[in-house]
Design a protein around this motif. Structure first.
Motif, short mmCIF file in Angstrom:
data_model
loop_
_atom_site.label_atom_id
_atom_site.label_comp_id
_atom_site.label_asym_id
_atom_site.label_seq_id
_atom_site.Cartn_x
_atom_site.Cartn_y
_atom_site.Cartn_z
N ALA A 197 31.24 -11.75 -14.32
CA ALA A 197 32.33 -11.44 -15.01
C ALA A 197 33.42 -11.18 -14.00
O ALA A 197 34.45 -11.58 -14.24
N THR A 198 33.00 -10.60 -13.04
CA THR A 198 33.91 -10.36 -11.69
C THR A 198 34.16 -11.68 -11.28
O THR A 198 35.48 -11.85 -10.78
N ARG A 209 34.76 -14.38 -12.73
CA ARG A 209 35.59 -15.09 -13.51
C ARG A 209 36.86 -14.42 -13.43
O ARG A 209 38.00 -15.11 -13.34
N VAL A 210 37.12 -13.29 -13.38
CA VAL A 210 38.40 -12.51 -13.15
C VAL A 210 38.77 -12.80 -11.66
O VAL A 210 40.12 -13.26 -11.75
N GLU A 263 39.76 -17.45 -17.94
CA GLU A 263 38.85 -16.73 -17.03
C GLU A 263 39.06 -15.07 -16.94
O GLU A 263 38.17 -14.63 -16.99
N GLY A 316 36.06 -12.39 -18.35
CA GLY A 316 35.42 -11.61 -17.46
C GLY A 316 36.16 -10.17 -17.87
O GLY A 316 34.98 -9.25 -18.01
N GLY A 329 31.53 -16.40 -23.88
CA GLY A 329 31.30 -17.06 -22.34
C GLY A 329 30.29 -18.14 -22.29
O GLY A 329 30.68 -19.08 -21.58
N TYR A 358 34.55 -8.99 -21.00
CA TYR A 358 32.95 -8.46 -21.02
C TYR A 358 32.91 -6.98 -20.04
O TYR A 358 32.36 -6.14 -20.56
#
Length: 115
Positions: A5-6, A8-9, A46, A50, A68, A53
């Motif tokens: 998730a991190t 994605r961000v 994205e 992210g 996702g 989540y």
């Protein structure tokens, strides 16, 4: 899943802030306003996946994992189509990244369902 998730961000912020550079790194061709627009759309997607989540509670995270994984699976299917004019390494890299993310998501979903 927190690391995914991190990532994605981080990728999303990069795509929003510097869509031309992000597209160049991904091998998506010469600068083009349409390509940059699509890179920003990808970035927003994205960030949403992210952040959704990361900001959710346990049950929310289960839902975001499934969303996702579904998105990543569609990305894999898209990457498996022939892309005339797009370098093979670029298609393979994008499809590979989506495959890793989908695999991580599927593993988490299986763990949630079956313990």
């Amino acid at each position: 899943m927190v690391n995914l998730a991190t990532a994605r961000v981080t990728l999303g912020v990069a795509a929003l802030a510097a869509p031309g550079l992000t597209a160049k790194v991904l091998g998506l061709g010469a600068s083009d306003p349409g390509r940059d627009y699509l890179a920003r759309m990808f970035g927003a997607r994205e960030i949403a996946l992210g952040a959704g989540y990361l900001l959710s509670d346990r049950s929310g995270r289960r839902m975001w994992t499934r969303v996702g994984c579904a998105v990543d699976t569609v990305d894999i299917m898209s990457g498996l189509r022939t892309r005339p004019g797009l370098p093979l390494w670029s298609t393979a890299a994008g499809t590979g990244i989506a495959a890793v993310a989908a695999t991580l998501g599927a593993a988490k979903i299986a763990k949630d369902l079956f313990g």
